[in-house]
Design an enzyme around this catalytic site. Structure first.
Site, short mmCIF file in Angstrom:
data_model
loop_
_atom_site.label_atom_id
_atom_site.label_comp_id
_atom_site.label_asym_id
_atom_site.label_seq_id
_atom_site.Cartn_x
_atom_site.Cartn_y
_atom_site.Cartn_z
N PRO A 272 0.83 -1.21 0.00
CA PRO A 272 0.00 0.00 0.00
C PRO A 272 0.86 1.26 0.00
CG PRO A 272 -0.05 -1.07 2.15
CD PRO A 272 0.70 -1.99 1.23
N GLU A 273 0.47 2.23 -0.80
CA GLU A 273 1.15 3.52 -0.76
C GLU A 273 0.33 4.45 0.13
OE1 GLU A 273 2.88 5.21 -4.18
OE2 GLU A 273 3.43 3.31 -5.08
N LYS B 188 3.06 6.24 6.51
CA LYS B 188 2.23 5.05 6.34
C LYS B 188 1.96 4.33 7.67
CE LYS B 188 4.34 3.15 2.66
NZ LYS B 188 4.44 2.25 1.47
N ARG C 154 14.50 0.58 -9.38
CA ARG C 154 13.04 0.61 -9.58
C ARG C 154 12.73 1.00 -11.03
NH1 ARG C 154 10.69 1.85 -4.51
NH2 ARG C 154 8.80 1.00 -5.40
#
Ligand SMILES: [Zn+2]
Length: 299
Positions: A2-3, A59, A288
């Site tokens: 999850p971001e 987060k 990435r």
């Protein structure tokens, strides 16, 4: 994984469901989830707590508890004066800090609902419902922290200002970019400098701002910094607004997918750019995948 927008969505859903409720009991089936605390101490501390609020820092999900420890003789321990009814604490005493990491998720179940696989923590409420934390990969974290010590907690203390707060403004971003020797894309993923962007949202924000991801961060003009600042806020706000469903987002949905139909460059290698028609490119940068339009985001 999850971001930040997904975590914000979970926070809002939890807020609607459990603020004001009291935890009457809990079960911890995976002791390492709450490590280094022991299961018995965790359960004792959380029992009888009311949930006064739910917030978020980065987060980390912060479940605020109005904790009143019952002593064996029936007194409450939160004031020194014996016999007097303790005043309600103004601030929550304890905060249950939760990080979902890879696969952590909450489910809000009725008493009849079957417990799903990988349910590692269960909180029983005064309305016969249960909040279940399930986590297939078991990287999630749960910690009971005194509210006063929250700001110093490792992982939270280092975080950059919240992206929706006034502290995250164009001047702040300019200052951070100026001091960096890294590329924009790498810097934007560093949560101690710019908070809230993961790989997907960093690519989308740079595209919206029409800025090349490989540009050295310190070389950005003031005009472009302002554009990037706007784009970061826009992308995150848009994502939060478009995530649908409850907070059991893991059911058939990979994180980020809720936003997928709005992605303009992410995972669109070879597809035509929505603005100019040029083919979207992809490169591996800092380990990435980075996606960009070679025409709209020229170096
Ligand atoms: Zn383009």
């Amino acid at each position: 994984m999850p971001e930040l927008p997904e975590v914000e969505h979970v926070v809002r859903a939890l807020r609607r469901a459990i603020v004001g409720r009291t935890i009457i009991a809990s079960e911890i089936k995976l002791p390492k989830l709450i490590s280094p605390s022991s299961v018995s101490s965790f359960k004792r501390k959380i029992k009888g707590s009311s949930i006064t609020g739910i917030s978020r820092r980065g987060k980390f999900i912060l479940i605020e508890l109005d904790h009143e420890v019952a002593l064996p003789n029936g007194r409450a321990s939160d004031t020194g004066s014996a016999g007097a009814r303790p005043a309600r604490p103004v601030k929550p005493w304890l905060v249950l800090v939760v990080h979902l990491r890879m696969t952590g998720a909450f489910l809000y179940l009725s008493a009849e609902d079957e417990l799903p696989k990988h349910s590692h923590a269960i909180f029983y409420f005064d309305n016969d419902r249960r909040l279940v934390f399930r986590d297939q990969r078991q990287f999630g974290i749960m910690k009971l922290v005194p509210a006063a010590k929250l700001a110093d907690l490792k992982g939270i203390a280092e975080l950059a200002p919240e992206p929706f707060s006034s502290d995250f403004n164009s001047d702040y971003l300019k200052d951070v970019l100026k001091r960096s020797r890294r590329s924009l894309k790498t810097l934007l993923l560093d949560q101690t400098r710019v908070l809230g962007l993961g790989n997907i949202y960093a690519a989308e924000a740079l595209f919206r701002a029409r800025i090349n991801p490989f540009k050295p961060a310190s070389e950005l003009s003031s005009r472009r910094v302002a554009r990037l600042h706007e784009a970061i806020k826009e992308v995150l706000e848009f994502a939060v607004a478009h995530i649908r469903g409850g907070f059991n987002l893991e059911v058939g949905v990979s994180y980020g997918e809720a936003f997928e139909r709005f992605w303009q460059v992410y995972e669109r290698e070879g597809e035509p750019c929505v603005k100019c028609g040029a083919r979207i490119k992809r490169a591996t940068h800092g380990g990435r995948s980075t996606y960009w339009c070679p025409k709209c985001q020229r170096r």
